[in-house]
Design a protein around this motif. Structure first.
Motif, PDB file in Angstrom:
ATOM      1  N   ASN A  18       0.780  -1.290  -0.053  1.00 39.96           N
ATOM      2  CA  ASN A  18       0.036   0.078  -0.087  1.00 39.96           C
ATOM      3  C   ASN A  18       0.690   1.195  -0.065  1.00 39.96           C
ATOM      4  N   VAL A  19       1.878   1.157   0.700  1.00 38.73           N
ATOM      5  CA  VAL A  19       2.953   2.524   0.805  1.00 38.73           C
ATOM      6  C   VAL A  19       3.683   2.641  -0.538  1.00 38.73           C
ATOM      7  N   SER A  21       4.235   5.484  -5.910  1.00 42.22           N
ATOM      8  CA  SER A  21       4.275   5.391  -7.463  1.00 42.22           C
ATOM      9  C   SER A  21       2.928   6.060  -8.012  1.00 42.22           C
ATOM     10  N   VAL A  22       1.687   6.116  -7.089  1.00 44.07           N
ATOM     11  CA  VAL A  22       0.426   6.534  -7.787  1.00 44.07           C
ATOM     12  C   VAL A  22       0.592   8.222  -7.736  1.00 44.07           C
ATOM     13  N   ALA A  23       0.998   8.807  -6.524  1.00 41.34           N
ATOM     14  CA  ALA A  23       0.956  10.205  -6.506  1.00 41.34           C
ATOM     15  C   ALA A  23       2.015  11.024  -7.562  1.00 41.34           C
ATOM     16  N   PRO A  24       3.096  10.641  -7.835  1.00 40.41           N
ATOM     17  CA  PRO A  24       3.668  11.449  -9.104  1.00 40.41           C
ATOM     18  C   PRO A  24       2.903  10.914 -10.547  1.00 40.41           C
ATOM     19  N   ALA A  25       2.435   9.697 -10.726  1.00 43.98           N
ATOM     20  CA  ALA A  25       1.583   9.615 -11.732  1.00 43.98           C
ATOM     21  C   ALA A  25       0.360  10.416 -12.032  1.00 43.98           C
ATOM     22  N   LEU A  28      -6.572  13.458 -20.185  1.00 44.45           N
ATOM     23  CA  LEU A  28      -5.943  12.437 -21.048  1.00 44.45           C
ATOM     24  C   LEU A  28      -5.115  11.477 -20.098  1.00 44.45           C
ATOM     25  N   LEU A  29      -4.124  12.219 -19.330  1.00 44.39           N
ATOM     26  CA  LEU A  29      -3.252  11.616 -18.546  1.00 44.39           C
ATOM     27  C   LEU A  29      -3.683  10.707 -17.287  1.00 44.39           C
ATOM     28  N   MET A  30      -5.186  11.283 -16.707  1.00 44.75           N
ATOM     29  CA  MET A  30      -5.622  10.800 -15.347  1.00 44.75           C
ATOM     30  C   MET A  30      -5.849   9.427 -15.532  1.00 44.75           C
ATOM     31  N   PRO A  31      -6.657   8.649 -16.489  1.00 43.59           N
ATOM     32  CA  PRO A  31      -6.765   7.221 -16.744  1.00 43.59           C
ATOM     33  C   PRO A  31      -5.672   6.523 -16.084  1.00 43.59           C
ATOM     34  N   GLY A  32      -4.322   6.889 -16.757  1.00 46.35           N
ATOM     35  CA  GLY A  32      -3.000   6.092 -16.458  1.00 46.35           C
ATOM     36  C   GLY A  32      -2.723   5.977 -15.005  1.00 46.35           C
ATOM     37  N   GLY A  33      -2.946   7.090 -14.097  1.00 45.92           N
ATOM     38  CA  GLY A  33      -2.669   7.021 -12.874  1.00 45.92           C
ATOM     39  C   GLY A  33      -3.662   6.340 -12.161  1.00 45.92           C
ATOM     40  N   LEU A  34      -5.167   6.580 -12.517  1.00 44.15           N
ATOM     41  CA  LEU A  34      -6.072   5.589 -12.053  1.00 44.15           C
ATOM     42  C   LEU A  34      -5.906   4.180 -12.123  1.00 44.15           C
ATOM     43  N   THR A  35      -5.578   3.790 -13.250  1.00 39.24           N
ATOM     44  CA  THR A  35      -5.159   2.548 -13.653  1.00 39.24           C
ATOM     45  C   THR A  35      -4.117   1.728 -12.744  1.00 39.24           C
ATOM     46  N   MET A  36      -3.063   2.663 -12.313  1.00 37.71           N
ATOM     47  CA  MET A  36      -2.173   2.056 -11.407  1.00 37.71           C
ATOM     48  C   MET A  36      -2.532   2.025 -10.197  1.00 37.71           C
ATOM     49  N   GLY A  37      -3.402   2.904  -9.787  1.00 35.19           N
ATOM     50  CA  GLY A  37      -4.064   2.677  -8.377  1.00 35.19           C
ATOM     51  C   GLY A  37      -4.876   1.672  -8.242  1.00 35.19           C
ATOM     52  N   LEU A  38      -5.780   1.251  -9.289  1.00 35.06           N
ATOM     53  CA  LEU A  38      -6.787  -0.138  -9.134  1.00 35.06           C
ATOM     54  C   LEU A  38      -5.993  -1.139  -9.202  1.00 35.06           C
ATOM     55  N   LEU A  39      -4.952  -1.128  -9.965  1.00 36.28           N
ATOM     56  CA  LEU A  39      -4.252  -2.365 -10.099  1.00 36.28           C
ATOM     57  C   LEU A  39      -3.296  -2.858  -8.882  1.00 36.28           C
ATOM     58  N   GLY A  40      -3.023  -1.780  -8.061  1.00 38.03           N
ATOM     59  CA  GLY A  40      -2.188  -2.084  -7.212  1.00 38.03           C
ATOM     60  C   GLY A  40      -2.575  -3.112  -6.014  1.00 38.03           C
ATOM     61  N   PRO A  41      -3.700  -3.049  -5.481  1.00 33.72           N
ATOM     62  CA  PRO A  41      -3.810  -4.050  -4.503  1.00 33.72           C
ATOM     63  C   PRO A  41      -4.027  -5.655  -5.137  1.00 33.72           C
ATOM     64  N   GLN A  42      -4.354  -5.541  -6.555  1.00 38.31           N
ATOM     65  CA  GLN A  42      -4.366  -6.769  -7.332  1.00 38.31           C
ATOM     66  C   GLN A  42      -2.864  -7.375  -7.226  1.00 38.31           C
ATOM     67  N   VAL A  43      -1.921  -6.488  -7.792  1.00 34.47           N
ATOM     68  CA  VAL A  43      -0.577  -6.818  -7.978  1.00 34.47           C
ATOM     69  C   VAL A  43      -0.085  -7.338  -6.600  1.00 34.47           C
ATOM     70  N   SER A  46       1.101   2.768 -17.696  1.00 36.78           N
ATOM     71  CA  SER A  46       0.909   2.698 -16.363  1.00 36.78           C
ATOM     72  C   SER A  46       0.777   1.358 -16.001  1.00 36.78           C
ATOM     73  N   ALA A  47      -0.017   0.460 -16.393  1.00 40.40           N
ATOM     74  CA  ALA A  47      -0.212  -0.898 -15.968  1.00 40.40           C
ATOM     75  C   ALA A  47       1.225  -1.459 -15.972  1.00 40.40           C
ATOM     76  N   GLY A  48       1.971  -1.344 -16.677  1.00 41.78           N
ATOM     77  CA  GLY A  48       3.297  -2.035 -16.701  1.00 41.78           C
ATOM     78  C   GLY A  48       4.307  -1.491 -15.652  1.00 41.78           C
ATOM     79  N   LEU A  49       4.049  -0.372 -15.116  1.00 38.67           N
ATOM     80  CA  LEU A  49       4.623   0.305 -14.019  1.00 38.67           C
ATOM     81  C   LEU A  49       4.125  -0.387 -12.869  1.00 38.67           C
ATOM     82  N   ALA A  50       2.851  -0.462 -12.553  1.00 42.90           N
ATOM     83  CA  ALA A  50       2.292  -1.157 -11.454  1.00 42.90           C
ATOM     84  C   ALA A  50       2.862  -2.744 -11.383  1.00 42.90           C
ATOM     85  N   PHE A  51       2.995  -3.488 -12.390  1.00 39.27           N
ATOM     86  CA  PHE A  51       3.507  -4.804 -12.359  1.00 39.27           C
ATOM     87  C   PHE A  51       5.012  -4.949 -11.950  1.00 39.27           C
ATOM     88  N   VAL A  52       5.617  -3.949 -12.245  1.00 43.97           N
ATOM     89  CA  VAL A  52       6.997  -3.795 -11.910  1.00 43.97           C
ATOM     90  C   VAL A  52       7.443  -3.198 -10.670  1.00 43.97           C
TER      91      VAL A  52
END
Length: 488
Positions: free
Chosen positions: A131-132, A137-141, A301-316, A363-369
């Motif tokens: 979570n931390v 990662s999400v805040a800068p995105a 246009l850039l906001m969905p990327g940050g939201l994607t990273m946030g939503l994927l975080g718990p799943q990852v 952004s999804a790739g970033l969440a997985f890394v």
């Protein structure tokens, strides 16, 4: 315990949001202050570089002061920097304000990690660490998206005027609820190490920012010489830490680097941040100056990327607990490299919807890394090296991001200037050429990240023979217990 961590994590989100909140404002600041793209890029580069210089010192600082004192200093620096930036009458003042902001952020990050390791039971650290890491990662995105919306509403000063009361409220709430964790300890500080770190990292990133720029040949000091000098000073800093490890307490203990999995994780994080931070700088420039989008359109246009990273975080995080890091980071790194390579083909007629799709995939790739590599890299260290491992990761992550930003923006500026000088391209066309070259550099860095990701293995965790309080006591006295066992 929950209240303390919630306060620190929310405060960290607020201060980290400012790491990239300026990228959308760069075109406007270039016109208002009459500075080049390379100079304006330093508003983000200086922020990251300051964090890289300050973070190693915080390991020593947090041992000497209470939790409340460290929190108070971090938020005070951030609030002063934010207020100064909002009122900045000139570009140098704005740059200085960003440095002050970054100093507060640099104290907050290790404070969160230290408190987490102190309060959270060992069996829950992986989940909480995820979570931390997600916040980190999400805040800068989300920074570019937030700035795009605010810039559409008014002046670039809104970027700071909106954040200021939120940060002040978090500081007041934190001082009312936060309790001290642990006892301060007096320890000496090595001033030559601080000097070497500041000069080395500063010269290295400054040199990188000048390499490839259109006026590099006329610079007072050759950029290559500055870069090499910075590298030498960073090497001297590392040598001094190794020397201090044998005779005294180093400013930054480098023994975590002897763990193979940690070193691989560190290399992957650095390469990823070099590639990604450069992309985060280039995208707003491309969308506004080449495609003609407004600040609001760019932000949305850039906001969905940050939201994607946030939503994927718990799943990852849950996938990491089930299948480990290798099966996540390799596909993630491949996606990052592929997206950056495809960005290298953007032009004056590229559909914004394609840019949106590529940014979401990136952004999804970033969440997985990031989350799996950060957590697994630290997990191989013995407890007495955890704080130093966190400091090494935090410092070099920021240096890598600063170097990547400086390198990509410099190449972009240099190639755009060359295309304009050739006379065969308009101003917009020349900038598009520069942007493609910048993304090409990011794609090359992403390719290297894929190669490093292939080296990631499931880590062998440090062995423990006890549970509960006995286990924690044994972790703190590993060497002594080993000696006792041998005697027995």
């Amino acid at each position: 315990m929950t209240a303390v961590l919630r306060i620190l994590v929310l405060s960290t989100f607020v201060v980290l949001l400012n790491e990239t909140i300026m990228v959308n404002a760069i075109p406007r600041l270039m016109h208002e202050f009459e500075v080049t793209a390379t100079a304006a890029g330093w508003l983000s580069t200086a922020f990251m570089l300051t964090m890289a210089v300050v973070i190693p010192v915080t390991g020593w600082f947090l041992q000497r002061v209470s939790t409340r004192t460290a929190f108070s200093l971090a938020m005070a620096l951030f609030l002063v920097g934010t207020a100064l930036a909002a009122a900045a009458p000139a570009f140098p003042v704005l740059l200085a304000a960003r440095v002050i902001q970054a100093s507060g952020t640099a104290v907050m990050l290790p404070l969160v990690m230290t408190t987490l390791m102190t309060l959270v039971p060992e069996q829950d650290r992986g989940r909480v660490m995820g979570n931390v890491t997600l916040v980190i990662s999400v805040a800068p995105a989300l920074g570019p998206a937030v700035s795009g919306v605010l810039l559409q509403l008014g002046s670039w000063r809104l970027l700071f005027l909106v954040v200021l009361p939120i940060a002040a409220a978090m500081a007041a709430f934190g001082l009312r609820k936060l309790v001290n964790i642990g006892e301060p300890r007096v320890s000496p500080i090595d001033w030559p190490s601080i000097l070497l770190a500041a000069l080395g990292f500063g010269a290295l990133v400054y040199g990188l920012s000048e390499l490839g720029a259109g006026d590099a040949a006329t610079a007072p000091v050759p950029p290559l010489a500055t870069t090499l000098s910075g590298a030498v000073l960073v090497g001297l800093f590392a040598w001094r830490q190794l020397s201090l490890q044998r005779s005294a307490a180093p400013l930054l203990d480098l023994r975590p680097l002897t763990f193979r999995h940690f070193s691989v994780a560190l290399s992957l994080i650095c390469l990823s941040f070099m590639a990604l931070m450069g992309a985060f700088i280039l995208l707003p420039m491309y969308l506004q100056d080449v495609r003609g989008l407004t600040s609001l359109q760019t932000g949305l246009l850039l906001m969905p990327g940050g939201l994607t990273m946030g939503l994927l975080g718990p799943q990852v995080g849950r996938l990491y607990d089930r299948i480990g890091a290798p099966r996540l980071v390799v596909p993630g790194a491949v996606v990052i490299a592929l997206c950056l390579a495809l960005f290298g083909f953007v032009g004056e007629q590229t559909s914004p919807w394609l840019v949106l799709a590529l940014h979401v995939a990136l952004s999804a790739g970033l969440a997985f890394v990031l989350t799996p590599v950060f957590t697994s890299g630290l997990s191989v260290l013995p407890p007495h090296l955890y704080a130093h491992g966190s400091a090494i990761l935090g410092s070099l992550q920021q240096v890598a991001a600063a170097a990547g930003t400086a390198l990509v923006v410099s190449v972009m500026s240099g190639r755009a200037a060359a295309a304009a000088a050739a006379g065969g391209a308009s101003a917009t066309g020349a900038l598009a050429v520069g942007v493609r070259w910048g993304f090409g550099v990011g794609a090359a860095l992403g390719g290297l990240a894929v190669l490093v990701a292939l080296l990631v293995r499931t880590p062998q965790l440090p062995a423990t023979s006890r549970t509960g309080d006995e286990d924690r006591m044994a972790a703190d006295e590993t060497a002594r217990n080993a000696s006792v066992s041998q005697v027995s």
